[in-house]
Design a protein around this motif. Structure first.
Motif, PDB file in Angstrom:
ATOM      1  N   ASP A   1      12.265 111.621   0.052  1.00 23.33           N
ATOM      2  CA  ASP A   1      12.779 110.352  -0.468  1.00 23.33           C
ATOM      3  C   ASP A   1      12.000 109.181   0.119  1.00 23.33           C
ATOM      4  OD1 ASP A   1      14.260 108.351  -1.632  1.00 23.33           O
ATOM      5  OD2 ASP A   1      16.019 108.619  -0.359  1.00 23.33           O
ATOM      6  N   ALA A   2      11.764 109.189   1.426  1.00 15.84           N
ATOM      7  CA  ALA A   2      11.020 108.109   2.079  1.00 15.84           C
ATOM      8  C   ALA A   2       9.604 107.998   1.518  1.00 15.84           C
ATOM      9  CB  ALA A   2      10.976 108.333   3.587  1.00 15.84           C
ATOM     10  N   LEU A   3       8.983 109.140   1.259  1.00 14.43           N
ATOM     11  CA  LEU A   3       7.632 109.144   0.710  1.00 14.43           C
ATOM     12  C   LEU A   3       7.604 108.596  -0.707  1.00 14.43           C
ATOM     13  CD1 LEU A   3       4.648 109.989   1.045  1.00 14.43           C
ATOM     14  CD2 LEU A   3       5.287 112.241   0.152  1.00 14.43           C
ATOM     15  N   LEU A   4       8.545 109.035  -1.540  1.00 11.13           N
ATOM     16  CA  LEU A   4       8.563 108.600  -2.936  1.00 11.13           C
ATOM     17  C   LEU A   4       8.918 107.111  -3.064  1.00 11.13           C
ATOM     18  CD1 LEU A   4      10.303 111.641  -4.683  1.00 11.13           C
ATOM     19  CD2 LEU A   4       7.869 111.082  -4.592  1.00 11.13           C
ATOM     20  N   PHE A   5       9.712 106.607  -2.116  1.00 16.01           N
ATOM     21  CA  PHE A   5      10.107 105.200  -2.187  1.00 16.01           C
ATOM     22  C   PHE A   5       8.920 104.265  -2.013  1.00 16.01           C
ATOM     23  CE2 PHE A   5      12.069 101.226  -0.846  1.00 16.01           C
ATOM     24  CZ  PHE A   5      13.133 101.140  -1.737  1.00 16.01           C
ATOM     25  N   ALA A   6       7.848 104.763  -1.435  1.00 20.63           N
ATOM     26  CA  ALA A   6       6.653 103.930  -1.263  1.00 20.63           C
ATOM     27  C   ALA A   6       6.136 103.410  -2.603  1.00 20.63           C
ATOM     28  CB  ALA A   6       5.561 104.722  -0.542  1.00 20.63           C
ATOM     29  N   GLY A   7       6.415 104.142  -3.691  1.00 20.24           N
ATOM     30  CA  GLY A   7       5.988 103.691  -5.008  1.00 20.24           C
ATOM     31  C   GLY A   7       6.621 102.357  -5.388  1.00 20.24           C
ATOM     32  N   SER A   8       7.908 102.188  -5.076  1.00 26.87           N
ATOM     33  CA  SER A   8       8.591 100.917  -5.370  1.00 26.87           C
ATOM     34  C   SER A   8       8.032  99.790  -4.510  1.00 26.87           C
ATOM     35  CB  SER A   8      10.096 101.059  -5.119  1.00 26.87           C
ATOM     36  OG  SER A   8      10.691 101.857  -6.116  1.00 26.87           O
ATOM     37  N   LEU A   9       7.754 100.085  -3.246  1.00 30.34           N
ATOM     38  CA  LEU A   9       7.189  99.058  -2.374  1.00 30.34           C
ATOM     39  C   LEU A   9       5.821  98.590  -2.880  1.00 30.34           C
ATOM     40  CD1 LEU A   9       8.019 100.287   1.238  1.00 30.34           C
ATOM     41  CD2 LEU A   9       8.799  98.179   0.151  1.00 30.34           C
ATOM     42  N   TYR A  10       4.991  99.528  -3.305  1.00 29.00           N
ATOM     43  CA  TYR A  10       3.671  99.178  -3.818  1.00 29.00           C
ATOM     44  C   TYR A  10       3.791  98.293  -5.055  1.00 29.00           C
ATOM     45  CZ  TYR A  10      -0.861  99.685  -6.122  1.00 29.00           C
ATOM     46  OH  TYR A  10      -2.058  99.429  -6.755  1.00 29.00           O
ATOM     47  N   ALA A  11       4.714  98.632  -5.952  1.00 32.77           N
ATOM     48  CA  ALA A  11       4.886  97.838  -7.163  1.00 32.77           C
ATOM     49  C   ALA A  11       5.317  96.414  -6.830  1.00 32.77           C
ATOM     50  CB  ALA A  11       5.918  98.496  -8.076  1.00 32.77           C
ATOM     51  N   ALA A  12       6.214  96.268  -5.862  1.00 28.10           N
ATOM     52  CA  ALA A  12       6.669  94.930  -5.468  1.00 28.10           C
ATOM     53  C   ALA A  12       5.537  94.130  -4.836  1.00 28.10           C
ATOM     54  CB  ALA A  12       7.840  95.046  -4.497  1.00 28.10           C
ATOM     55  N   LEU A  13       4.717  94.782  -4.017  1.00 26.29           N
ATOM     56  CA  LEU A  13       3.596  94.095  -3.379  1.00 26.29           C
ATOM     57  C   LEU A  13       2.596  93.563  -4.396  1.00 26.29           C
ATOM     58  CD1 LEU A  13       2.954  96.468  -0.340  1.00 26.29           C
ATOM     59  CD2 LEU A  13       3.564  94.046  -0.196  1.00 26.29           C
ATOM     60  N   ARG A  14       2.396  94.260  -5.502  1.00 26.41           N
ATOM     61  CA  ARG A  14       1.410  93.877  -6.494  1.00 26.41           C
ATOM     62  C   ARG A  14       1.910  92.851  -7.502  1.00 26.41           C
ATOM     63  NH1 ARG A  14      -2.921  97.029  -7.641  1.00 26.41           N
ATOM     64  NH2 ARG A  14      -3.466  95.195  -8.890  1.00 26.41           N
ATOM     65  N   LEU A  15       3.175  92.483  -7.427  1.00 30.13           N
ATOM     66  CA  LEU A  15       3.694  91.477  -8.348  1.00 30.13           C
ATOM     67  C   LEU A  15       3.086  90.107  -8.051  1.00 30.13           C
ATOM     68  CD1 LEU A  15       7.534  92.223  -8.547  1.00 30.13           C
ATOM     69  CD2 LEU A  15       5.931  92.258 -10.461  1.00 30.13           C
ATOM     70  N   PRO A  16       2.957  89.260  -9.084  1.00 30.88           N
ATOM     71  CA  PRO A  16       2.541  87.875  -8.823  1.00 30.88           C
ATOM     72  C   PRO A  16       3.701  87.086  -8.236  1.00 30.88           C
ATOM     73  CG  PRO A  16       3.076  88.161 -11.140  1.00 30.88           C
ATOM     74  CD  PRO A  16       3.152  89.531 -10.518  1.00 30.88           C
ATOM     75  N   SER A  17       3.402  85.916  -7.720  1.00 31.26           N
ATOM     76  CA  SER A  17       4.462  85.043  -7.213  1.00 31.26           C
ATOM     77  C   SER A  17       5.375  84.644  -8.368  1.00 31.26           C
ATOM     78  CB  SER A  17       3.846  83.796  -6.573  1.00 31.26           C
ATOM     79  OG  SER A  17       4.850  82.915  -6.138  1.00 31.26           O
ATOM     80  N   LEU A  18       6.693  84.666  -8.119  1.00 29.21           N
ATOM     81  CA  LEU A  18       7.678  84.345  -9.163  1.00 29.21           C
ATOM     82  C   LEU A  18       8.685  83.335  -8.624  1.00 29.21           C
ATOM     83  CD1 LEU A  18       8.265  88.005 -10.414  1.00 29.21           C
ATOM     84  CD2 LEU A  18       7.101  86.198 -11.695  1.00 29.21           C
TER      85      LEU A  18
END
Length: 422
Positions: free
Chosen positions: A185-202
């Motif tokens: 679970d901890a490993l797979l959750f990294a996918g969500s963190l990566y997606a959030a990091l790549r978002l533009p400023s909102l």
């Protein structure tokens, strides 16, 4: 129309995946939802092995519900007042920290049920922050006409995770123990963190309200004063409270199917399986204009499917009707989410998403209480079938009685504003 073209028109609309920011969010959710399903199984089993008490296992729902209600409303207010990318990162970090915490306790073999409950509550807090924020982000990064398709894609990965995650979790717990499950679970959750990091400023748009009780009340007041939004919440509450038969599954299996664990597993997965099919063939959903009426109809179908499942005696028919209900439920979810995202002004979206989360989290749990209580009075069949029929009747009467909701058309914004790309 050729068969291939017909299928193409009804398969899930994948156009939102052409937007890089959304594609990363979707892929991150696709892998992280599997991890969530893994942990749900592992946590329940670990608490059972530590306590041998179903009461303690049941209390896990409360450990989830209270933070979801409290921090869901507050997190939505924060999402309206801060850069939504930052809020998503903060909430994701909290949820990931909770996963790492529960992994460490498993590795150390502490055997302390209170530590597990603390980790579950912390994880729910992170989810309560990220859920409303992510919902409010979708209309900011996509054109309005793509929002229903995006919600269908979101429902698809959520449903797939609900099917695959528990199966993977069962295998991991059996072969590698609890620590192995939590590590995945901890490993797979990294996918969500990566997606959030790549978002533009909102950054926030429109009038900004300081997060707090007043901002939350402003959001709730906006719902009450908006018949379309209010009814989208009411019909969902009717669907879950009146008709959800989940709490009756163990009794049905014990009385009708010899206590078979296989039958119990099929019942619990039937709705999720139907949701996967419904989401896969959701290409038509975004083309429906009269979404208010359509939402009422599809919830009535859900209620009737539940009632039918309670009347049949063969396991495969019960599973089939519950799968039909799951397909109807996922379509309902897409329309309710789309109405909420496109009808509300951007400066209110986070708070309204928080209220949406409270309803989504609380409705099924109230439905469990309703089902159990009515079964003690009217019996299993009365509680199951009666709930489904009551849902269908109530949603038709209540949902069609409000003109603004009955006449609502997709993409119509509050106060006469036209929904526009942002």
């Amino acid at each position: 129309m050729a068969f291939g073209e017909l299928v193409k028109r009804h398969l899930v609309d994948t156009r939102p995946l052409g937007v890089p920011a959304y594609r990363r969010i979707w892929l991150g959710q696709a892998v992280s939802h599997v991890g969530v399903g893994v942990t749900v199984v592992a946590v329940g089993q670990q608490v059972w092995e530590l306590t041998h008490s179903s009461f303690w296992v049941g209390l896990l729902s409360m450990a989830n519900l209270v933070p979801l209600v409290v921090f869901g409303l507050w997190g939505g207010a924060v999402a309206d007042a801060m850069d939504r990318r930052k809020v998503l990162l903060i909430g994701s970090a909290v949820a990931w920290a909770a996963t790492l915490f529960i992994l460490v306790q498993a590795l150390l073999g502490t055997g302390n049920v209170y530590l597990i409950f603390a980790a579950v509550a912390l994880n729910a807090t992170g989810f309560a922050i990220t859920g409303p924020t992510r919902g409010a982000i979708i209309p900011r990064i996509l054109e309005p006409e793509l929002v229903p398709a995006a919600n269908a894609l979101n429902s698809l990965v959520y449903s797939i995770g609900a099917v695959i995650g528990p199966m993977v979790g069962g295998v991991l717990v059996a072969t590698g123990g609890f620590a192995a499950a939590y590590a995945v679970d901890a490993l797979l959750f990294a996918g969500s963190l990566y997606a959030a990091l790549r978002l533009p400023s909102l950054p926030p748009k429109g009038e900004v309200s300081r997060p707090g009780g007043r901002a939350v009340l402003e959001g709730l007041s906006f719902i009450v004063r908006s018949p379309v939004l209010l009814m989208s919440f009411v019909v969902d509450i009717i669907a879950m409270v009146f008709a959800l038969p989940r709490a009756l599954f163990p009794e049905l299996v014990d009385k009708s199917f010899g206590g078979s664990e296989t039958a119990l597993g099929l019942l619990y997965s039937a709705m999720a399986g139907g949701s996967v099919i419904g989401a896969l063939f959701s290409g038509w959903v975004g083309r429906v204009a009269r979404q208010g009426v359509a939402l009422v109809v599809v919830i009535a179908v859900w209620g009737l499917a539940v009632a039918a499942a309670g009347l049949v005696h063969e396991l495969w028919l019960v599973v089939a009707f519950m799968a039909v209900g799951g397909a109807a439920d996922v379509v309902s979810s897409v329309w309710r989410q789309s109405i909420l995202q496109l009808y509300a002004p951007d400066e209110m979206r986070g708070r309204l998403q928080g209220a949406f989360m409270v309803v989504v989290a609380g409705g099924p749990r109230l439905g469990d209480v309703r089902a159990g209580a009515t079964a003690t009075v009217f019996g299993l069949t009365g509680a199951w079938v009666g709930g489904g029929l009551a849902c269908a009747a109530a949603v038709l009467v209540v949902g069609l009685s409000v003109g603004a909701f009955r006449n609502y058309r997709a993409g119509t914004a509050a106060k006469g504003r036209e929904a526009a790309p942002e």
